[in-house]
Motif scaffolding. Structure first.
Motif, PDB file in Angstrom:
ATOM      1  N   LEU A 221       0.830  -1.210   0.000  1.00 46.31           N
ATOM      2  CA  LEU A 221       0.000   0.000   0.000  1.00 46.31           C
ATOM      3  C   LEU A 221       0.863   1.259   0.000  1.00 46.31           C
ATOM      4  O   LEU A 221       0.562   2.234  -0.699  1.00 46.31           O
TER       5      LEU A 221
ATOM      6  N   SER B  98       2.451   1.711  -3.638  1.00 46.91           N
ATOM      7  CA  SER B  98       1.490   2.117  -4.673  1.00 46.91           C
ATOM      8  C   SER B  98       1.000   3.545  -4.430  1.00 46.91           C
ATOM      9  O   SER B  98       0.846   4.333  -5.374  1.00 46.91           O
ATOM     10  N   ASN B  99       0.793   3.922  -3.166  1.00 46.96           N
ATOM     11  CA  ASN B  99       0.360   5.293  -2.855  1.00 46.96           C
ATOM     12  C   ASN B  99       1.471   6.309  -3.105  1.00 46.96           C
ATOM     13  O   ASN B  99       1.213   7.420  -3.574  1.00 46.96           O
TER      14      ASN B  99
ATOM     15  N   LYS C 228       1.347   9.445  -5.719  1.00 44.99           N
ATOM     16  CA  LYS C 228       1.631  10.853  -5.390  1.00 44.99           C
ATOM     17  C   LYS C 228       2.695  11.440  -6.319  1.00 44.99           C
ATOM     18  O   LYS C 228       2.637  12.597  -6.713  1.00 44.99           O
TER      19      LYS C 228
ATOM     20  N   THR D 284      -1.262   1.960 -10.333  1.00 43.15           N
ATOM     21  CA  THR D 284      -2.088   0.797  -9.956  1.00 43.15           C
ATOM     22  C   THR D 284      -1.825  -0.415 -10.869  1.00 43.15           C
ATOM     23  O   THR D 284      -2.537  -1.403 -10.798  1.00 43.15           O
TER      24      THR D 284
END
Length: 323
Positions: free
Chosen positions: A123, A126-127, A131, A246
């Motif tokens: 997580l 991917s985040n 950004k 993603t």
């Protein structure tokens, strides 16, 4: 009539399936290698694939800029892209092992802690990518977007007949993937590192007594799996026009399905599972009145059937026996 069309398109669809399956197989090998030495599923592996793709995208974009590639520049840029993907994938996999796994392993943490740590790392990565790289259309490899100049256009057909088309892109993806799989198979079967990996997978405490450095072997296993995923990420990015934060999820889940299909922890099983899954997806989606929207269903139906009827996979489970 529809049946005849399906048969006419069969050679091309088999080739597309081989292209798709070879990418699944490269990612599946990472799951299998890590499972072999740790008996854990590295759920952050899909983000290793994504990070390798972004690394290669940044390097290739920096090299090409607005230049038109001609002659030897195109294959050289491709090689640099593949190497950049491999290095970025290997680096992030190494870092993951050190941060998310080794600290827990040293403390003798329960298996659930490893799983939560891997999901957290997945997580986070991917985040972070989301950004840093917000707009999907900004992350296209030069020339892969329709209508743009052919800086990096590999979709040109080498062979183009009524029933059969072979693009440069498909040929490169299939050949590179098969070469990587062959090299990995040789590495695991014929080298000192390969023997160490097999020994740790078979019986880690006994391997340690025989002088094998367990930590170093596990770390190198992560690096090898990460490099393969990074190469797959670069080729996936080229095949799909660009990279996005993603992008790891769906190929990651399908590669996991492929690893289970072949036998999780079995190297040749992961290769076979990936290729079979790719072929099944393309061939089923080409059936009249079915369509590509059923591709994902094929993967998970195959996974469920294998788990029900042959839980150890097509070629069995263990890395030690697989190699």
């Amino acid at each position: 009539m529809h049946h005849q069309n399906w048969l006419q398109q069969l050679p091309e669809n088999l080739l597309l399936g081989l292209q798709q399956g070879s990418l699944y197989a490269l990612v599946a090998l990472g799951y299998t290698l890590v499972y072999g030495v740790l008996q854990l599923i590295n759920f952050a592996h899909s983000e290793v694939f994504m990070t390798g793709a972004f690394g290669s995208y940044i390097v290739v974009n920096a090299i090409i800029g607005n230049r038109h590639l001609t002659g030897a520049a195109l294959p050289l840029t491709l090689i640099v892209g593949l190497l950049a993907g491999a290095v970025c994938g290997a680096a992030i996999a190494w870092l993951l092992e050190k941060v998310a796994y080794k600290t827990l392993r040293v403390r003798g943490a329960p298996k659930l802690a490893f799983l939560i740590s891997a999901i957290g790392a997945s997580l986070f990565l991917s985040n972070l990518a989301g950004k840093l790289f917000t707009r999907v259309q900004d992350n296209a490899f030069p020339g892969t977007v329709p209508g743009s100049k052919t800086y990096f256009n590999l979709s040109k057909n080498l062979i183009d007949t009524t029933y059969f088309k072979l693009s440069i892109q498909a040929l490169i993806i299939i050949l590179v993937a098969l070469l990587m799989m062959l090299l990995l198979d040789r590495l695991v079967n014929r080298t000192k590192l390969g023997r160490a990996i097999r020994a740790v997978a078979e019986d880690a405490p006994t391997a340690a007594l025989m002088g094998i450095d367990i930590d170093r072997t596990i770390s190198r296993t992560f690096v090898i799996g990460g490099a393969l995923a990074g190469v797959a990420g670069f080729m996936f990015g080229v095949a799909n026009g660009g990279v996005f934060y993603t992008m790891g999820f769906t190929p990651g889940v399908k590669a996991f399905a492929a690893a289970v299909l072949g036998g999780i922890g079995n190297i040749r099983g992961a290769m076979l599972g990936g290729l079979l899954l790719g072929e099944a997806e393309i061939l089923v989606s080409a059936v009249p009145h079915v369509g590509p929207q059923w591709q994902d269903v094929v993967s998970f139906v195959a996974l469920i059937l294998v788990l029900v009827f042959r839980p150890s996979g097509l070629l069995g489970e263990r890395l030690g026996r697989a190699a």
